[in-house]
Design a protein around this motif. Structure first.
Motif, mmCIF file in Angstrom:
data_model
loop_
_atom_site.group_PDB
_atom_site.id
_atom_site.type_symbol
_atom_site.label_atom_id
_atom_site.label_comp_id
_atom_site.label_asym_id
_atom_site.label_seq_id
_atom_site.Cartn_x
_atom_site.Cartn_y
_atom_site.Cartn_z
ATOM 1 N N SER A 71 0.856 -1.191 0.000
ATOM 2 C CA SER A 71 0.000 0.000 0.000
ATOM 3 C C SER A 71 0.886 1.233 0.000
ATOM 4 C CB SER A 71 -0.926 0.016 1.218
ATOM 5 O OG SER A 71 -1.861 -1.038 1.186
ATOM 6 N N GLY A 72 0.268 2.376 -0.216
ATOM 7 C CA GLY A 72 1.026 3.618 -0.204
ATOM 8 C C GLY A 72 0.252 4.739 0.458
ATOM 9 N N ILE A 73 0.992 5.734 0.912
ATOM 10 C CA ILE A 73 0.407 6.956 1.461
ATOM 11 C C ILE A 73 1.052 8.130 0.733
ATOM 12 C CG2 ILE A 73 0.130 8.407 3.503
ATOM 13 C CD1 ILE A 73 0.225 5.908 5.221
ATOM 14 N N VAL A 74 0.227 9.048 0.257
ATOM 15 C CA VAL A 74 0.747 10.206 -0.470
ATOM 16 C C VAL A 74 1.697 10.997 0.424
ATOM 17 C CG1 VAL A 74 0.146 12.421 -1.504
ATOM 18 C CG2 VAL A 74 -1.191 10.387 -2.050
ATOM 19 N N ASP A 75 2.890 11.260 -0.089
ATOM 20 C CA ASP A 75 3.894 12.037 0.637
ATOM 21 C C ASP A 75 4.018 13.446 0.073
ATOM 22 O OD1 ASP A 75 6.317 11.981 2.557
ATOM 23 O OD2 ASP A 75 7.199 12.690 0.670
ATOM 24 N N GLN A 76 3.848 13.573 -1.258
ATOM 25 C CA GLN A 76 3.987 14.875 -1.908
ATOM 26 C C GLN A 76 3.077 14.932 -3.128
ATOM 27 O OE1 GLN A 76 8.011 15.751 -3.076
ATOM 28 N NE2 GLN A 76 7.419 17.440 -4.412
ATOM 29 N N ILE A 77 2.395 16.051 -3.318
ATOM 30 C CA ILE A 77 1.536 16.247 -4.481
ATOM 31 C C ILE A 77 2.344 16.948 -5.566
ATOM 32 C CG2 ILE A 77 -0.664 17.125 -5.317
ATOM 33 C CD1 ILE A 77 -0.922 15.179 -2.983
ATOM 34 N N ILE A 78 2.500 16.291 -6.711
ATOM 35 C CA ILE A 78 3.243 16.887 -7.821
ATOM 36 C C ILE A 78 2.294 17.619 -8.764
ATOM 37 C CG2 ILE A 78 4.771 16.413 -9.787
ATOM 38 C CD1 ILE A 78 5.732 13.918 -8.179
ATOM 39 N N GLU A 79 1.207 16.968 -9.128
ATOM 40 C CA GLU A 79 0.161 17.593 -9.944
ATOM 41 C C GLU A 79 -1.165 17.423 -9.203
ATOM 42 O OE1 GLU A 79 0.103 15.960 -13.854
ATOM 43 O OE2 GLU A 79 2.219 16.425 -14.256
ATOM 44 N N PRO A 80 -1.627 18.469 -8.503
ATOM 45 C CA PRO A 80 -2.827 18.335 -7.677
ATOM 46 C C PRO A 80 -4.116 18.348 -8.485
ATOM 47 C CG PRO A 80 -2.017 20.566 -7.550
ATOM 48 C CD PRO A 80 -1.009 19.799 -8.365
ATOM 49 N N ARG A 84 -8.799 19.161 -4.693
ATOM 50 C CA ARG A 84 -8.025 19.014 -3.456
ATOM 51 C C ARG A 84 -8.164 20.269 -2.594
ATOM 52 N NH1 ARG A 84 -4.237 15.975 -0.989
ATOM 53 N NH2 ARG A 84 -4.244 14.452 -2.691
ATOM 54 N N ILE A 85 -8.408 20.052 -1.312
ATOM 55 C CA ILE A 85 -8.472 21.135 -0.338
ATOM 56 C C ILE A 85 -7.558 20.773 0.834
ATOM 57 C CG2 ILE A 85 -10.825 21.822 -0.974
ATOM 58 C CD1 ILE A 85 -11.826 20.309 1.485
ATOM 59 N N VAL A 86 -7.407 21.691 1.763
ATOM 60 C CA VAL A 86 -6.585 21.431 2.946
ATOM 61 C C VAL A 86 -7.448 20.742 4.004
ATOM 62 C CG1 VAL A 86 -5.218 22.460 4.793
ATOM 63 C CG2 VAL A 86 -5.106 23.410 2.472
ATOM 64 N N ALA A 87 -6.995 19.593 4.484
ATOM 65 C CA ALA A 87 -7.731 18.877 5.530
ATOM 66 C C ALA A 87 -7.769 19.706 6.801
ATOM 67 C CB ALA A 87 -7.084 17.521 5.795
ATOM 68 N N GLU A 88 -8.928 19.734 7.454
ATOM 69 C CA GLU A 88 -9.086 20.557 8.653
ATOM 70 C C GLU A 88 -8.469 19.923 9.897
ATOM 71 O OE1 GLU A 88 -12.854 22.280 9.514
ATOM 72 O OE2 GLU A 88 -13.390 22.556 7.411
ATOM 73 N N CYS A 89 -8.372 18.599 9.905
ATOM 74 C CA CYS A 89 -7.930 17.895 11.108
ATOM 75 C C CYS A 89 -6.405 17.841 11.173
ATOM 76 C CB CYS A 89 -8.500 16.483 11.114
ATOM 77 S SG CYS A 89 -8.037 15.527 12.577
ATOM 78 N N ILE A 90 -5.849 18.166 12.332
ATOM 79 C CA ILE A 90 -4.399 18.146 12.501
ATOM 80 C C ILE A 90 -3.843 16.725 12.495
ATOM 81 C CG2 ILE A 90 -4.377 20.318 13.767
ATOM 82 C CD1 ILE A 90 -4.055 18.690 16.357
ATOM 83 N N TYR A 91 -4.721 15.728 12.692
ATOM 84 C CA TYR A 91 -4.274 14.338 12.724
ATOM 85 C C TYR A 91 -4.416 13.641 11.373
ATOM 86 C CZ TYR A 91 -5.034 15.315 17.688
ATOM 87 O OH TYR A 91 -5.020 15.882 18.932
ATOM 88 N N ILE A 103 -10.560 16.224 0.223
ATOM 89 C CA ILE A 103 -11.332 16.291 -1.017
ATOM 90 C C ILE A 103 -12.535 17.204 -0.814
ATOM 91 C CG2 ILE A 103 -12.629 14.968 -2.737
ATOM 92 C CD1 ILE A 103 -11.008 12.521 -1.978
ATOM 93 N N ASP A 104 -12.743 18.126 -1.745
ATOM 94 C CA ASP A 104 -13.918 19.006 -1.700
ATOM 95 C C ASP A 104 -15.180 18.173 -1.485
ATOM 96 O OD1 ASP A 104 -15.222 21.757 -2.501
ATOM 97 O OD2 ASP A 104 -16.255 20.224 -3.680
ATOM 98 N N TYR A 105 -16.054 18.623 -0.573
ATOM 99 C CA TYR A 105 -17.183 17.779 -0.169
ATOM 100 C C TYR A 105 -18.083 17.412 -1.339
ATOM 101 C CZ TYR A 105 -21.171 15.904 2.323
ATOM 102 O OH TYR A 105 -22.183 15.072 2.744
ATOM 103 N N ARG A 106 -18.359 18.336 -2.242
ATOM 104 C CA ARG A 106 -19.229 18.017 -3.385
ATOM 105 C C ARG A 106 -18.619 16.915 -4.244
ATOM 106 N NH1 ARG A 106 -24.252 19.122 -2.241
ATOM 107 N NH2 ARG A 106 -24.177 20.868 -0.782
#
Length: 408
Positions: A71-80, A84-91, A103-106
């Motif tokens: 599996s993978g976890i995104v480390d860096q966005i090269i082409e967004p 894409r929005i900024v996640a509100e949660c610090i965790y 991800i934008d809610y709509r």
């Protein structure tokens, strides 16, 4: 520094001596909310991406259910993505409980519909099914009335990352009701006597249930309650610790309205509510039909339902598994509600449904894959789909609830 201290502060395993990264173009969304990607000759899933993005991902290789998993976890966005929005949660990211906060809610709603479409495309009978747009939740955050926490490291409350399996301490969860977060603040670092903890709250009441019973003398709130109460669709329900109840009350009430309006009830129908739980559908719809027969295998849930019934006199509850008890009903069934767990209906249930041949079926599901499997069996035996309405019961996650109306 001891190994436990290292693990405690390293949810994403940044202290690993060797790390693997890859530049990947992300494909379509999967049924678990991750994106498809190709790593060498392997098809893998990437957490934290949006279809079409180019990303640098940290690769994790591990064993799960005796199988090798990549599996993978995104480390860096090269082409967004434009969504894409900024996640509100610090965790977010370290905690994987909310998969889609970035991800934008709509667009979340569009992706959930796509997950349903993908599941339906697996079966010939379902390929051309019209699916309505997903009904948004009024609350995008603070909607959950139930939290299950892990407890680690001398009483820390939090969650475990589903990919790294590492624990993260959480002082506030943005999708939980405010009363749950207040409870966490009162219990944080004080619950070392347990390894897990459940907190359930009445959104429309002041009731709370905390399990297990905690004995630490520094804890200033009551714990170990056997049940809590909630007001739902004009009735007061009691929910015991073992009993299931919907986690998003406002959307669950909306489900009742959708079902009621879709069935064009005359008031004389016999309705069977299978997998009825504490009776949310059975009790809420009883005044609109002639008779309700509810089937539930949990004695605790039936006891809770009896509390909520009050003076309603047209409901009968049957204790047992739906696959065993549905055949015992002698009445002609006008409407059958199927609301099974995520694993869907037992094959014997589908067989009995076809034998009983109810005029209409309402199938409520939180898993599009098992829903599609069961619908395909019903469609192949003469039923037709008249209405498919998804609802977002679980914002910021890939989960989606679906109501399907069928008739002969």
């Amino acid at each position: 520094m001891g190994i436990n201290k290292i693990i405690m502060n390293d949810t994403l395993r940044q202290n690993d001596s060797e790390k693997e990264y890859a530049i990947l173009r992300l494909g379509r969304i999967t049924r678990l909310g991750d994106c498809e990607a190709v790593l060498g000759k392997e098809n893998i899933r990437i957490f934290g991406g949006i279809p079409g993005e180019l990303v640098k991902a940290r690769i994790y290789r591990y064993r799960k259910n005796k199988e090798n998993v990549i599996s993978g976890i995104v480390d860096q966005i090269i082409e967004p993505s434009p969504y894409r929005i900024v996640a509100e949660c610090i965790y977010f990211g370290s905690c994987s409980g909310c998969q889609w906060q970035y991800i934008d809610y709509r667009y979340q709603l569009e992706l959930k519909k796509q997950i349903i479409l993908d599941a339906f495309q697996t079966y010939e009978f379902l390929k051309n099914t019209n699916i309505n747009n997903v009904i948004a939740s009024k609350k995008e955050f603070n909607y959950r009335n139930h939290a299950r926490f892990s407890v680690r490291f001398e009483g820390q409350i939090g969650f475990s990352n589903r990919i790294t399996r590492r624990f993260i301490k959480v002082d506030e969860c943005l999708i939980m009701d405010d009363k749950i977060n207040k409870t966490v603040s009162l219990l944080q670092n004080k619950v070392s006597e347990t390894t897990s903890m459940s907190v359930r709250v009445g959104v429309n009441t002041d009731n709370i249930l905390i399990q297990p019973k905690l004995t630490n003398s520094n804890i200033v709130i009551d714990t170990g309650q056997k049940f809590y109460t909630e007001k739902f669709y004009g009735k007061e329900f009691r929910i015991a610790s073992p009993s299931f109840f919907q986690v998003n009350i406002a959307q669950a009430e909306k489900m009742v309205e959708i079902i009621k309006s879709s069935l064009n009830l005359s008031g004389s129908e016999t309705l069977v509510d299978a997998y009825s739980g504490v009776g949310t559908f059975a009790i809420s719809l009883a005044s609109s039909v002639g008779k309700v027969i509810a089937i539930e295998e949990s004695a605790s849930a039936i006891n809770d339902a009896e509390f909520a019934i009050g003076d309603i006199d047209n409901i009968e509850f049957i204790l047992g598994k739906t696959e065993n008890m549905l055949s015992s009903i002698s009445d002609d069934i006008d409407i059958l509600i199927l609301d099974p767990s995520r694993k869907g209906c037992h094959p014997d249930t589908i067989e009995v449904v076809l034998e009983k041949s109810p005029k209409k079926i309402v199938y409520v599901s939180c898993d599009p894959v098992t829903l599609a499997r069961d619908l395909n069996m019903l469609l192949s035996e003469g039923y037709s789909i008249t209405y498919v309405q998804p609802l977002d019961m679980f914002p910021q996650t890939y989960h989606v609830e679906v109501i399907v109306i069928m008739d002969r």
